[in-house]
Enzyme design. Structure first.
Site, PDB file in Angstrom:
ATOM      1  N   ARG A  77       0.829  -1.211   0.000  1.00 54.92           N
ATOM      2  CA  ARG A  77       0.000   0.000   0.000  1.00 54.92           C
ATOM      3  C   ARG A  77       0.863   1.260   0.000  1.00 54.92           C
ATOM      4  O   ARG A  77       0.566   2.239  -0.687  1.00 54.92           O
ATOM      5  CB  ARG A  77      -0.936  -0.015   1.216  1.00 54.92           C
ATOM      6  CG  ARG A  77      -2.022  -1.050   1.101  1.00 54.92           C
ATOM      7  CD  ARG A  77      -2.653  -1.437   2.422  1.00 54.92           C
ATOM      8  NE  ARG A  77      -3.644  -2.484   2.208  1.00 54.92           N
ATOM      9  CZ  ARG A  77      -4.040  -3.355   3.125  1.00 54.92           C
ATOM     10  NH1 ARG A  77      -3.518  -3.303   4.348  1.00 54.92           N
ATOM     11  NH2 ARG A  77      -4.939  -4.274   2.832  1.00 54.92           N
TER      12      ARG A  77
ATOM     13  N   PHE B 137      -6.881  -2.029  -5.865  1.00 56.95           N
ATOM     14  CA  PHE B 137      -5.638  -2.745  -5.574  1.00 56.95           C
ATOM     15  C   PHE B 137      -5.319  -2.735  -4.076  1.00 56.95           C
ATOM     16  O   PHE B 137      -5.624  -1.770  -3.370  1.00 56.95           O
ATOM     17  CB  PHE B 137      -4.467  -2.053  -6.282  1.00 56.95           C
ATOM     18  CG  PHE B 137      -4.124  -2.622  -7.638  1.00 56.95           C
ATOM     19  CD1 PHE B 137      -4.481  -3.897  -8.015  1.00 56.95           C
ATOM     20  CD2 PHE B 137      -3.385  -1.857  -8.529  1.00 56.95           C
ATOM     21  CE1 PHE B 137      -4.124  -4.405  -9.255  1.00 56.95           C
ATOM     22  CE2 PHE B 137      -3.027  -2.358  -9.779  1.00 56.95           C
ATOM     23  CZ  PHE B 137      -3.408  -3.633 -10.145  1.00 56.95           C
ATOM     24  N   GLU B 138      -4.595  -3.759  -3.627  1.00 57.19           N
ATOM     25  CA  GLU B 138      -4.032  -3.814  -2.263  1.00 57.19           C
ATOM     26  C   GLU B 138      -5.090  -3.615  -1.174  1.00 57.19           C
ATOM     27  O   GLU B 138      -4.851  -2.993  -0.144  1.00 57.19           O
ATOM     28  CB  GLU B 138      -2.929  -2.753  -2.077  1.00 57.19           C
ATOM     29  CG  GLU B 138      -1.938  -2.635  -3.222  1.00 57.19           C
ATOM     30  CD  GLU B 138      -0.991  -3.821  -3.297  1.00 57.19           C
ATOM     31  OE1 GLU B 138      -1.200  -4.811  -2.563  1.00 57.19           O
ATOM     32  OE2 GLU B 138      -0.051  -3.775  -4.084  1.00 57.19           O
ATOM     33  N   GLY B 139      -6.283  -4.148  -1.433  1.00 56.47           N
ATOM     34  CA  GLY B 139      -7.399  -3.921  -0.518  1.00 56.47           C
ATOM     35  C   GLY B 139      -8.149  -2.682  -0.944  1.00 56.47           C
ATOM     36  O   GLY B 139      -7.544  -1.623  -1.160  1.00 56.47           O
TER      37      GLY B 139
END
Length: 589
Positions: free
Chosen positions: A261, A398-400
């Site tokens: 993140r 993306f990335e959560g």
């Protein structure tokens, strides 16, 4: 660890400028690395964007190999394994330049971040020696396989299984992974599967029997990146290929996502800078009613706002780079450092989520306004802003997703408060007593005034969080309406404080007077904009957790905290716009 250096500690501590790392502090080594990355992206990768968008075979893979030759794939890999052992600021300055290569940035980020770092941080010395040299050189490309068709944000709901064979030598993996970046050409896959119901991470090589792939997904944007399903059918993986510990894959997964993140945010602020450059160039060349677009106030307002929001996000990213570098100080990545690395990565989970949310949303704002500045031409593929607009949208997923990342913030804060790591509730009670005792002035001007406003903003967050915890009790953890409001408040405070601390520190550094003036103006405008958002969110949260006379009393206390001097926000935005128009780019020094 001092409170101001703890993850989430910024809400409770008084932080001084000398405790934060700012962009203007990057040294000559950083600048040389940045120039190298810039030249590589502009000369070698950007000319092939169209070929990548058409997914011509081998183009992205060859660019990755070239990046490896330059050392750009091994910034965080120890020198002992073929890397450069660079600091976190180095990953940011390179990450800012990579978006100039379009979708190549996605392949690069997936490989150098979530693809390689599980082995760097959680691998055994043997795994590091086997895989890291090839990953650093570009001989091998990595992919991260966590998401499944039925479990996106719910990573622990994964269905892929891993069963130990009778001989105890191999695990047999079965399942399907969804939306896997680099799947079309990756050599090494970091795959998560459940052993006896508990998530475990495995490293699997492409040639392993039973490993197959779905077709390329047809995506809205980032078309040049490879995105496929990874299918596992009785894939036999040696026990020595477990990364981390059996049943502790969540420690690897979630902590690697933390650093992912942070790295995504670095790419997003770089992208926002490129968008601003693109919009500035178009606005200076395009004429309407006989004059250049950049002479119109409506266009200048957009340019000034893009620059201001980019400044805010950039301040957050570089501050977090400094925090993470401090957290990793003394960590020996050449040996088995799983526990130490996990602790260091988990420490700044809150800050990493805030980075990701803020930077991705700033970028989405920038590309949207970039298209608007281009008018109808912004909708035409011939103009790069059209691709930038489409490519940007994935960053909030993306990335959560940004929703998941927002919920992580208050959830983690409250968890740390309950365990005594952060004296959050005590601080909230202290704010309530202070409000009862009298008013809170903020009469100072300039950067000192901004500092006072930031301090009051922190108290407003503490008041709202304390009352929410007090009145909702255990129900708070399930009240996502309130949690999202609290998360937005924390986000705005972190952005405000990072921007103000940076502006204060820049005044003491060897940079031009024009740049000092720019950062002060951007910090002022950005802080006031953030406080406006904070005030609205605070009202919503307080009205949700308090009722009747109690609510009236609380809102009266809130009014003491939101009093602030007035500033000419329109004038600031205009001055910032005129400066970036003159510079023809986002200002850096």
């Amino acid at each position: 660890m001092d409170l101001e250096l703890r993850g989430g500690g910024f809400l409770l501590a008084e932080v001084s400028p000398d405790q934060v790392f700012v962009r203007e502090e990057i040294n000559e080594d950083h600048l040389q690395l940045k120039r190298m990355a810039h030249n590589f992206m502009v000369k070698e990768v950007a000319p092939k964007i169209e070929e990548m968008e058409e997914q011509q075979e081998g183009v992205v893979r060859e660019a990755m190999r070239q990046a490896g030759e330059l050392g750009l794939l091994g910034l965080e890999v120890p020198e002992e394994f073929g890397g450069l052992s660079m600091d976190k600021a180095s990953t940011v300055v390179v990450g800012e330049e990579v978006p100039r290569g379009g979708s190549f940035a996605v392949a690069y980020a997936a490989h150098t971040g979530i693809g390689t770092l599980p082995i760097v941080y959680f691998g055994t010395p043997e795994q590091k020696a086997k895989y890291l040299p090839g990953l650093a050189s570009g001989e091998k490309i990595a992919a991260y396989c966590l998401t499944e068709p039925g479990s996106g944000s719910d990573a622990l709901g994964a269905k892929t299984t891993a069963v130990l064979n009778a001989e105890g030598t191999h695990y047999c993996l079965n399942g399907t992974k969804q939306f896997i970046t680099n799947a079309g050409f990756a050599d090494v896959f970091l795959v998560y599967a459940k052993v006896d119901g508990k998530l475990t991470n495995f490293v699997i090589e492409r040639e392993t029997p039973g490993l197959s792939f779905g077709p390329e997904e047809k995506k809205m944007g980032i078309k040049g990146s490879s995105t496929r399903q990874v299918i596992l059918e009785d894939v036999m993986v040696p026990v020595e290929n477990v990364v981390g510990e059996v049943g502790r894959g969540h420690v690897v997964a979630f902590n690697i996502l933390n650093v992912g993140r942070f790295k995504l945010a670095a790419g997003a602020i770089g992208s926002a800078s490129v968008v601003l450059e693109t919009a500035l160039k178009y606005a200076s060349e395009r004429k309407q009613f006989g004059v250049a677009l950049n002479t119109f106030g409506a266009i200048q307002s957009k340019l000034g706002e893009i620059a201001t929001r980019t400044y805010m996000a950039e301040s957050v990213v570089y501050r977090t780079a400094g925090l993470m570098e401090n957290g990793f100080h003394g960590l020996d990545l050449t040996g088995d450092c799983r526990k130490e690395a996990g602790k260091a990565l988990e420490e700044y989970a809150i800050e990493c989520s805030l980075n990701k949310v803020l930077a991705s949303e700033v970028l989405d704002f920038a590309v949207d306004e970039g298209v608007q500045i281009h008018g109808g031409y912004g909708f035409i593929q011939e103009y790069p802003i059209e691709r930038m607009y489409r490519d940007s949208r994935i960053n909030r997923l993306f990335e959560g997703t940004n929703e998941i990342n927002r919920l992580l913030v208050p959830g983690t804060l409250l968890k740390r408060a309950m365990t005594g790591e952060l004296p959050l509730l005590q601080a909230a009670k202290a704010v309530s007593k202070e409000l009862v005792s009298g008013g809170m002035s903020s009469d100072a001007e300039g950067l000192e005034g901004l500092t006072q406003i930031t301090q009051k903003a922190k108290k407003l967050v503490l008041m709202a969080a304390g009352l929410a915890a007090q009145n909702l009790g255990a129900g708070l953890k399930d009240n996502q309406f309130v949690l999202m409001g609290l998360a937005e408040m924390v986000l705005q405070v972190y952005a405000m404080e990072s921007a103000v601390l940076r502006a204060r520190k820049v005044q003491t550094l060897d940079v031009s007077d024009q740049h000092k003036a720019f950062v002060e103006k951007a910090a002022t405008l950005g802080t006031y904009e953030a406080f406006n958002i904070l005030e609205q969110q605070a009202k919503e949260v307080l009205c949700a957790v308090e009722k009747g006379d109690s609510l009236s009393t609380v809102l009266a206390g809130m009014r003491k905290l939101v009093r602030r001097p007035t500033v000419d926000m329109i004038g600031l935005r205009q001055e910032i716009a005129q400066y970036v128009i003159e510079k023809e780019e986002y200002p850096t020094r």
